[in-house]
Design an enzyme around this catalytic site. Structure first.
Site, short mmCIF file in Angstrom:
data_model
loop_
_atom_site.label_atom_id
_atom_site.label_comp_id
_atom_site.label_asym_id
_atom_site.label_seq_id
_atom_site.Cartn_x
_atom_site.Cartn_y
_atom_site.Cartn_z
N CYS A 227 3.13 -3.86 9.10
CA CYS A 227 1.92 -3.74 9.92
C CYS A 227 0.97 -4.92 9.75
O CYS A 227 0.81 -5.73 10.66
CB CYS A 227 1.21 -2.43 9.60
SG CYS A 227 2.10 -0.96 10.14
N GLU B 227 -2.34 5.03 15.82
CA GLU B 227 -2.08 5.67 14.52
C GLU B 227 -2.76 4.86 13.42
O GLU B 227 -2.96 3.66 13.54
CB GLU B 227 -0.57 5.78 14.27
CG GLU B 227 0.21 4.46 14.37
CD GLU B 227 0.22 3.67 13.08
OE1 GLU B 227 -0.19 4.21 12.05
OE2 GLU B 227 0.63 2.49 13.13
N LEU C 202 -1.71 5.30 9.90
CA LEU C 202 -0.94 5.81 8.78
C LEU C 202 -0.88 4.81 7.63
O LEU C 202 -0.78 3.61 7.83
CB LEU C 202 0.50 6.12 9.23
CG LEU C 202 0.68 7.07 10.41
CD1 LEU C 202 2.15 7.39 10.58
CD2 LEU C 202 -0.13 8.33 10.22
N ARG C 203 -0.89 5.37 6.42
CA ARG C 203 -0.64 4.59 5.21
C ARG C 203 0.75 4.97 4.71
O ARG C 203 1.01 6.16 4.49
CB ARG C 203 -1.67 4.91 4.14
CG ARG C 203 -3.11 4.60 4.52
CD ARG C 203 -4.07 5.25 3.54
NE ARG C 203 -3.94 6.72 3.59
CZ ARG C 203 -4.40 7.53 2.63
NH1 ARG C 203 -4.99 7.03 1.56
NH2 ARG C 203 -4.26 8.83 2.74
N GLU C 204 1.61 3.99 4.55
CA GLU C 204 2.94 4.31 4.03
C GLU C 204 2.79 4.92 2.65
O GLU C 204 2.04 4.43 1.81
CB GLU C 204 3.82 3.06 3.98
CG GLU C 204 4.19 2.56 5.37
CD GLU C 204 5.36 1.60 5.37
OE1 GLU C 204 6.27 1.77 4.53
OE2 GLU C 204 5.37 0.67 6.19
N ALA D 271 -6.58 -7.95 -6.61
CA ALA D 271 -5.98 -9.28 -6.49
C ALA D 271 -4.54 -9.25 -6.98
O ALA D 271 -4.18 -8.49 -7.87
CB ALA D 271 -6.79 -10.30 -7.28
N LYS E 298 -7.36 -0.13 16.17
CA LYS E 298 -6.22 -0.27 15.26
C LYS E 298 -6.11 -1.68 14.71
O LYS E 298 -6.03 -1.89 13.49
CB LYS E 298 -4.94 0.13 16.00
CG LYS E 298 -3.66 -0.17 15.25
CD LYS E 298 -3.53 0.58 13.95
CE LYS E 298 -2.19 0.31 13.29
NZ LYS E 298 -2.07 1.03 12.01
N LEU F 233 -9.53 -4.25 -3.10
CA LEU F 233 -9.99 -5.43 -3.85
C LEU F 233 -9.09 -5.66 -5.06
O LEU F 233 -9.55 -6.11 -6.11
CB LEU F 233 -11.45 -5.26 -4.29
CG LEU F 233 -12.52 -5.49 -3.23
CD1 LEU F 233 -13.90 -5.35 -3.85
CD2 LEU F 233 -12.38 -6.84 -2.56
#
Length: 436
Positions: free
Chosen positions: A262, A146, A148-150, A254, A206, A252
């Protein structure tokens, strides 16, 4: 198709609901009775935009149901294993007990022609170790990681940017790859790339992706350290770098760095696995990536101390954010909570606020004070610390309104998400990480 999803945590709940929404008959399996009862009533166990509505629709239509009995999945054609792989206690490797338990429980219910698709993030070599036991039942194991982006997990499942399937060699692997094409028919019809490869490559895709993203974040945070020493502005530096199409601006930003369930544990498990393979030097840089990330949390605390004369004892500090990122209630390895805990340990009267993550944060760190009301947290604060870039803080909070609530005029921007010039013009002492 008839599909089962073994493990109904963050990944599994989203995957089950998404698969049901595109026309499959899905059953979700988990040993947690309370979680299954909630899901069966259409209630999401986590905060994830779009998931509650998807659950209500699919459970209500009968396309999705849940059970604690894995035997109820026996008639399914495809089984997705979506259990967690947390970091081993006292070590950096991945804890595979839940994966192994899920496969052991599923094995008696497998039959000829069934496809078992592992989605859990595992060390390279895990699929090969599990494949034999699955093959003995007449079923075929594939590995389907997977990405996935929360906060965008529903979208990323229904309309992913790529689908990777690791299969065994020969006809069985080719047949299983075709079965997964049927599972993801809507995404493929929309032109999503479908990459069929071997087990090891699928597993590495992954962890390599997470390692690269973590490296990019820590790189700009390392540049922030240089910027602080030289008077440069890391946000302008990142903007300039981002115009290079080979680099890009995303990741990028900061600040106090990455966290969650994850990236931190995955880069540590990746390094641990490389060491097991005798390749410690190949990913030695990941240890520095981790170290840079952790240093930035301490730097945020140092900025507070610098602005309070070296001590926060008795000072009221409003910490804006508890989740590791916005659009989530996930507090696992949260930099935001880490900063709050450190300030509390130094004697500050810390009050933490977050639109979604307060219950989870309170369960993890009950020693802190919490509120879901941003203005309540700000009231009479000596210092304000922004550590999660929710819109409630980034866009919907003016320096003038905050000044009317607080006792002090010190703000530490742990995500570099505020307009420094605007806050300074309003009379605030503004400090950002890597900014003059």
């Amino acid at each position: 198709m008839r599909i089962s999803v073994i493990g109904c945590g963050y990944l599994g709940a989203v995957h089950a609901a998404a698969m049901a929404s595109i026309g499959h008959e899905v059953i979700g399996i988990d040993v947690d009775v309370r979680k299954i009862e909630a899901l069966a009533q259409g209630r999401a166990p986590i905060f994830e935009p779009g998931l509650p509505e998807l659950l209500v629709d699919t459970v209500g239509s009968g396309a999705l149901r849940f059970s604690t009995d894995i035997a109820d999945a026996a008639r399914c054609d495809v089984h997705f294993v979506t259990v967690g792989t947390p970091q081993l206690p006292g070590a950096h490797g991945a804890d595979l007990r839940f994966v192994q338990a899920a496969f052991a429980s599923l094995r008696p219910h497998l039959r000829d022609g069934v496809v078992v698709a592992g989605k859990s993030t595992v060390p390279v070599g895990t699929a090969a170790d599990l494949a034999g036991a699955v093959r003995e039942t007449g079923s075929t194991l594939v590995w389907n990681p997977e990405f996935l982006r929360e906060g965008w997990a529903v979208q990323d499942t229904v309309a992913p940017d790529r689908i990777v399937v690791g299969v065994p060699p020969g006809a069985a692997g080719e047949g299983a790859a075709d079965v997964l094409r049927g599972v993801y028919h809507t995404a493929l019809a929309a032109g999503t790339p479908y990459i069929v490869t071997d087990y090891a490559t699928a597993e590495l895709v992954k962890v390599s992706a997470n390692a690269f993203l973590a490296t990019k974040i820590s790189f700009i945070n390392a540049m922030a350290e240089i910027a602080e020493a030289t008077g440069a502005d890391v946000t302008q530096l990142a903007d300039a770098l981002g115009h290079d199409t080979r680099i890009g601006r995303r990741f990028l930003g900061a600040g106090i760095g990455f966290g969650g369930g994850c990236l931190p544990k995955d880069i540590r498990a990746f390094a641990a696995r490389a060491e097991e393979l005798g390749l410690r030097d190949s990913v030695a840089f990941l240890r520095e990536v981790d170290a840079i990330n952790l240093r930035r949390r301490e730097r945020a605390v140092q900025l507070v101390l610098e602005e309070t004369g070296g001590s926060v004892v008795g000072r009221r500090v409003a910490v804006l954010g508890a989740a590791f990122k916005p659009h989530s209630d996930d507090v696992r390895d949260s930099p935001a909570l880490d900063v709050a805990v450190r300030l509390h340990g130094l004697g500050a009267r810390v009050i933490v606020t977050d639109p979604q993550a307060v219950p989870n944060a309170r369960a993890l760190h009950p020693q802190l004070a919490y509120t879901t009301d941003r203005d309540e947290a700000l009231r009479d604060a000596d210092v304000v610390v922004v550590v999660t870039e929710w819109d409630e803080y980034r866009r919907q909070m003016s320096p003038e309104d905050v000044a009317a609530l607080t006792g002090g005029r010190i703000i530490v921007d742990g995500r570099n998400c505020l307009d420094a010039a605007r806050w300074r013009a309003a009379g605030w002492r503004y400090r950002g990480l890597g900014r003059p």
